[in-house]
Design an enzyme around this catalytic site. Sequence first.
Site, short mmCIF file in Angstrom:
data_model
loop_
_atom_site.label_atom_id
_atom_site.label_comp_id
_atom_site.label_asym_id
_atom_site.label_seq_id
_atom_site.Cartn_x
_atom_site.Cartn_y
_atom_site.Cartn_z
N THR A 172 3.37 -4.51 -0.32
CA THR A 172 3.84 -3.47 -1.24
C THR A 172 2.73 -2.51 -1.64
O THR A 172 3.00 -1.37 -2.03
CB THR A 172 4.44 -4.12 -2.50
OG1 THR A 172 3.47 -4.98 -3.10
CG2 THR A 172 5.68 -4.90 -2.14
N CYS A 173 1.48 -2.96 -1.58
CA CYS A 173 0.37 -2.07 -1.95
C CYS A 173 0.26 -0.90 -1.00
O CYS A 173 -0.21 0.18 -1.37
CB CYS A 173 -0.95 -2.84 -1.96
SG CYS A 173 -0.96 -4.25 -3.10
#
Length: 889
Positions: free
Chosen positions: A856-857
């Site tokens: 998700t980063c």
Amino acid sequence: MSSPDRNLVPDDASRTNPEASSSGDIKIGERGDLDGPDNEMKRAAAKKLIERYFYQLIDGCGNSNCNNIYCRSSESFVFKVNTLSANEAAAQAIQLFSQDARLCERHPNKMPRTHSQIMLNAKGVEKSSPTTAETDLPSNDLHLNLNTEPSCASSELKTEESIPYLTEQKCYEIIDLCEETGKYVPLVKILGAVFSNMSKLSNSFLQNDMNSPIDAMLDKTNADLTTLKKEDVRSLEGEKDKDEDSCVSPSAGGESRKTIPIVDLPSVRRAYRALFKLNTTHFEGSLVTALVTLASVLEIELKAKFINFTSDEIINIILIVFEIPALGTGDFVEMALPMLCRALEHLSLDLQAKLALAWSGPGRSNMQNILENLQQLITLRVITGFNTYTQDVQDDTVVTSATKLMKILYYANILAGVMESPDLREEYDDLKLSKTSYPIDPLATMLGVNVLDSRKPFIPFSEFYNEPLSDTVEMDRDFANFKSDLGKFSFMTYSFILTPPTKTLGLYFDNRIRMFDNRRISFMQSVIGQPSNPYLRLKVRRDHIIDDALVELEMIAMENPIDLKKQLVVEFENEQGIDEGGVSKEFFQLVIEEIFNPDYAMFTYQQDSQTVWFNPTSFENEAQFTLIGIVLGLAIYNNIILAVNFPMVLYRKLMGKRGSFEDLSEWNPTLYNSLKQMLEYNEPDLEDVFMQTFRISYQDVFGGLINHDLKENGDQVAVTQTNKFEFVEMYADFLLNKSVEKQFRAFYKGFQMVTDESPLELLFRPEEVELLICGSKTFNFNSLEQATEYDGGYTSDSPIIKHFWSVVHAFSIEEKRKLLQFTTGSDRVPIGGLSKLKLVIAKNGPDSDRLPTAHTCFNVLLLPEYSSKEKLKDRLVKAINYYQGFGML
């Protein structure tokens, strides 16, 4: 081509006394037409004779042997040394009428004109004598050499010959002449002469009928013109002088100069419509060349600070030029408009204000066209006009000067729209930790304009965005210019032209630089033996996220609030993962879900608008609301989008504007419509129909009703036609401001702890702040597909990728939100749309039973190469429904 009511000057042939003397003079005693019984007829007949004196003074009779000292054609003309303005000539004409002065027989307007007389020379007009073959031209042909300069242009520019100017009537006549003869040389010459000359253009299309300037003077008196005395004439001249003294030129050091009438814009537009019905190839080149010349002279004049022209004359020139409908096309946009923008870059502050007021008033109907022309110029220049490899767009003078001119239009757009009282602005200076503030635009200050006062602009603000420019500008360089003390141009100070995604970059750079500064300070402190954390670290338990987060933030806010401006790093207790942005996204998502949980009762849910609002009867203390404000500020500061549903009035309040009646339309539509119905009800029985007093009721946290009097003994004061507006204002003020003042002030304080030094208010309007916090509401997954990149062996043509998008496009909105949450850590669409997301789909091995995972980063979806579309859908649905704490790295 014909036009109704074109004859602005009386037909003197029908008024010439048949008993005129053989010498060509008319004696006042011979005016038999003044002896009629009707006073109005007498006044009208006298006025017509005064007009003949007027034209005799400024044009003469056309007789080269004339010996009338009151005729310009005479060598002994009494006023030959001084050039008379229209008003001066009008006053003298009235005086000559009262003295029974000598009046020549022939009027120059009725003399046959030749094409050679239409040609202009350097001093004003060509005064050739008509040839025998040309003396039969119709009497209504265009006459260009008949009008003296009707304004206060500097005497240095005046000549003994009269300076022509354009009127709507003259345009019609020259167009008719050209169409009849099929020759457009006269049109080309008059356009070239007038539009290249500031004196001529500034006196064109004026509101007053300058062919008969005595009207305004005669309107000042009801005196019988047949018995007008010298005292009456002196009175009129005194009024004239008084008017002239009322305008002070900024360039003359207090020397009085008269104000000329403002241009008649409807007349200009009608003339342009008639002109541009012609084939533009006949005159476009001449008009463009004339405008280029005009721009050069205008730039010199503006740099010299009004040596030869008044501010009113310059405004008239600008208004006339920018009414040209084709200014954004062809050679106009490539040659004339850039020169004009560069010239107008030198407008003084007071001239900018005058132009904004003119465009917001009589010029408002053309603002859309002016905006489109400027946008066309900027877009054309950005795409083709400069080398993006060697030059920044901020250094292109055409783009920057057009942007500066657009700022004047931007403020005019606010003034022309629906505005609220500036009394609704509210500053919370006592709640701001930093006193740092960005300077207010001096033009906005002079105009008394604030974007917060705009309830509905004349043109939607979004039409001021220029997307090609926004995509081209390098915001890191622009931000450097913005912070520079060298006076470099920065689009951040003209933020109305930038799209919200581009402005977000400017805010991002500001926030990141501040984070790096804090990190550098922490490093220096550690070097000298003072332990310091370079990050804002929060360690929380997933099942106690509110308690843990708010306690830690409260301690930081009390001990060292500057630490709130460090980069946020979140760690979930007993969970692996390094926060490169994805963990923070999940943290904020969980916090928001808990904060707006009805069990906390800090906010109430508005069913009609599906928004949340402060609970005025909440049991939570002010510190809790302060912490909520900190969370909202941290989200902006760390570039995180939140799933919050505040009404627009909250963002207006955050930017410094109190809530008002119109804000109820989004806050509570049902209540707003009821109150609006009351305001629109005009029958005398309002009190009986609505049965409303100044006592209102609202619900507490348990659903019980609480009564509140808007004024003392409110239940005894009925709402009537007289006080209904007062009631509505007080009602809205209570609901949106007074009832939640304690909660909002605490919330605002927390928000300011993080954002007080940010250029947030400089860059964003309230509706853009909502976009910044909540993201876009448009779920366009086609844009996401087009922007997605592939890695690990996948391409857009891979079968698994085609299956993936087929499955995703068939998802419901809720499932699409879950997919976004799973892959990016947030279910919100970023500002600017899904095309700004930059999703990456990477191959994660061959076919297997493993579920998809995500970084998700970095917005990376790790997708195994499933053997079938059905298996892909099954694994993807399971992954996005059971993602929290698992599958996200």
